[in-house]
Design an enzyme around this catalytic site. Structure first.
Site, PDB file in Angstrom:
ATOM      1  N   LYS A  66       0.870  -0.984  -0.049  1.00 55.26           N
ATOM      2  CA  LYS A  66       0.178  -0.386  -0.165  1.00 55.26           C
ATOM      3  C   LYS A  66       1.077   1.559  -0.323  1.00 55.26           C
ATOM      4  O   LYS A  66       0.354   2.284  -0.338  1.00 55.26           O
ATOM      5  CB  LYS A  66      -0.939  -0.295   1.214  1.00 55.26           C
ATOM      6  CG  LYS A  66      -0.332   0.080   2.428  1.00 55.26           C
ATOM      7  CD  LYS A  66      -1.719   0.268   3.610  1.00 55.26           C
ATOM      8  CE  LYS A  66      -0.963  -0.281   4.736  1.00 55.26           C
ATOM      9  NZ  LYS A  66      -1.727  -0.725   5.822  1.00 55.26           N
TER      10      LYS A  66
ATOM     11  N   ARG B 220      -7.518  -0.262  17.322  1.00 61.01           N
ATOM     12  CA  ARG B 220      -7.990  -0.119  15.606  1.00 61.01           C
ATOM     13  C   ARG B 220      -9.168  -0.380  15.435  1.00 61.01           C
ATOM     14  O   ARG B 220     -10.566  -0.253  16.183  1.00 61.01           O
ATOM     15  CB  ARG B 220      -7.162   0.322  14.474  1.00 61.01           C
ATOM     16  CG  ARG B 220      -7.127   1.136  13.349  1.00 61.01           C
ATOM     17  CD  ARG B 220      -5.957   1.472  12.746  1.00 61.01           C
ATOM     18  NE  ARG B 220      -6.248   0.392  11.891  1.00 61.01           N
ATOM     19  CZ  ARG B 220      -4.797  -0.364  11.184  1.00 61.01           C
ATOM     20  NH1 ARG B 220      -4.233   0.936  10.465  1.00 61.01           N
ATOM     21  NH2 ARG B 220      -5.094  -0.995  10.426  1.00 61.01           N
TER      22      ARG B 220
HETATM   23  C1  PLP Z   1      -1.067  -1.374   6.750  1.00 60.69           C
HETATM   24  C2  PLP Z   1      -1.588  -2.506   7.231  1.00 60.69           C
HETATM   25  C3  PLP Z   1      -0.309  -3.542   7.087  1.00 60.69           C
HETATM   26  C4  PLP Z   1       1.255  -3.201   7.072  1.00 60.69           C
HETATM   27  O1  PLP Z   1       1.868  -3.055   8.051  1.00 60.69           O
HETATM   28  P1  PLP Z   1       2.989  -2.741   7.441  1.00 60.69           P
HETATM   29  O2  PLP Z   1       3.631  -1.766   9.158  1.00 60.69           O
HETATM   30  O3  PLP Z   1       3.664  -1.495   6.724  1.00 60.69           O
HETATM   31  O4  PLP Z   1       3.895  -3.761   7.904  1.00 60.69           O
HETATM   32  C5  PLP Z   1      -0.413  -4.799   7.808  1.00 60.69           C
HETATM   33  N1  PLP Z   1      -1.719  -5.113   8.063  1.00 60.69           N
HETATM   34  C6  PLP Z   1      -2.571  -3.787   7.902  1.00 60.69           C
HETATM   35  C7  PLP Z   1      -4.270  -4.252   8.658  1.00 60.69           C
HETATM   36  C8  PLP Z   1      -2.477  -2.354   7.707  1.00 60.69           C
HETATM   37  O5  PLP Z   1      -3.294  -1.488   7.782  1.00 60.69           O
END
Ligand code: PLP
Length: 357
Positions: free
Chosen positions: A38, A131
């Site tokens: 992302k 969250r």
């Molecule tokens: C962004 C996100 C991740 C990945 O996060 P990183 O810290 O970049 O590894 C994993 N799970 C969810 C639900 C996320 O929103």
């Protein structure tokens, strides 16, 4: 043709290298990595670099990004909870989604049936970061029971997310909630679930301490693969590159000026009252890049003699006093980007992207 600036150069080989290395380390522990793409705004090139590194699942937070990835050779995961209004697209472009609302899951099932698909649902459990996810265990148990009844979806497993909103560290204790619930759900409904998704890159700190619980068999990692960093412990994994994303910006002004602004101090363009130390005359440059495109706090000059002083929407102001005299108007300064700066830079339509293979 002349190269255009500002520009992010993405070294795909470094990303593939990081991924291979992390996939290898995690595999020894029975953990699969879902590669979360992302931060790149749905870049096909980076997704393919992750796949080449060995991940089988690619995750994105937005459906628009998954649309761009529709032809890649991996299972696709939506990591932000789906919008119920968008359920048809979710089942069309994602094979798996993370969920916490039965109403939405019912709609996903309905839409999946319409197109003859079975959509995988990972039920999100909140273990304390507050969250997404179901916090109450009885509620989670009941919801799992409802999901099992739905013909268009499959309960693939349980997941959680930490170190995001509440800043809570993943631990053996808080992850135990997933294990407990998994056992209760499997017993009560006489089913088996495939996945226990134990969080994002931050959960890697338990691997560093040799404390990752055995029942965790997936982590969803973005930061770890792009940068090799584990931010919660401000550490790096061995044998990874931190500089796969380099920003290049052009100098548009270069002058000797005082270091402390002159006149009556008040707020800057972002409503803050800046403070300046008087360091005498400075050699200062303005680069054509600003807060619209990056986060100045989350990047650093590759030349360690240069310091970022600050900036505004469209300008980054740097101190070249201690740099060699080699810089001039039209020269390019290079910056190493951290997560937030990559996120904004890859998202900005004003930043060119170049992929180096
Ligand atoms: C962004 C996100 C991740 C990945 O996060 P990183 O810290 O970049 O590894 C994993 N799970 C969810 C639900 C996320 O929103």
């Amino acid at each position: 043709m002349a190269k255009k600036y500002p520009r992010i150069e993405v070294d795909l080989k470094k990303i593939t290298h990081n991924t291979k290395e992390m996939v290898r380390v995690f595999k020894e522990l029975g953990v699969e990595i879902a590669g979360i793409n992302k931060v790149t705004c749905g870049s096909v090139e980076v997704a393919n670099a992750l796949i080449e590194g060995g991940v089988k699942v690619i995750g994105e937070s937005r459906i628009e990004a998954l649309k761009k990835l529709k032809d890649i050779n991996a299972e696709k995961m939506l990591v932000r909870l789906p919008m119920i209004s968008n359920a048809a697209e979710v089942v069309k472009y994602a094979d798996i989604s993370l969920n916490s609302e039965i109403k939405t899951i019912r709609k996903l099932s309905e839409e999946a049936l319409k197109i003859g698909k079975k959509h995988k649902v990972v039920l999100m459990i909140d273990v304390g970061d507050l969250r997404e996810g179901i916090f109450d265990e009885e509620d989670a148990l009941k919801t799992a029971g409802h999901i099992i009844e739905l013909p268009g979806v499959e309960l693939d497993g349980l997941g959680t997310n930490l170190s995001c909103f509440g800043g809570i560290m993943p631990s053996e204790e808080n992850l135990e909630k997933l294990n407990r619930l998994k056992k209760r759900i499997e017993e009560k409904y006489n089913i088996k679930m495939n996945t226990v998704s134990g969080g994002n890159s931050s959960t890697t700190h338990l691997i560093q301490k040799d404390k990752l619980p055995k029942f965790v068999n997936q982590l969803r990692c973005g930061t770890l693969l792009m940068l090799g960093t584990v931010e919660v412990t401000e550490s790096r994994m061995d044998n990874t590159f931190i500089d796969a994303f380099i920003l290049k910006a052009e100098i548009i002004e270069l002058k000797k000026k005082p270091s402390k602004p002159i006149g009556t101090p008040n707020v800057d363009a972002f409503g803050n009252i800046p403070e300046f130390e008087d360091k005498g005359q400075m050699t200062r440059a303005i680069c054509a890049i600003g807060r619209q495109d990056v986060d100045l706090e989350w990047m650093k000059p590759v030349d360690s003699n240069i310091e970022i002083l600050g900036g505004s929407s469209d300008h980054a102001i740097v101190d070249l006093t201690h740099a060699d005299n080699k810089y001039d108007i039209g020269h390019i300064l290079e910056f190493e980007l951290n997560y937030v700066a990559i996120l904004r830079g890859m998202t900005s339509p004003f930043v060119y992207k170049e992929y180096v293979k």
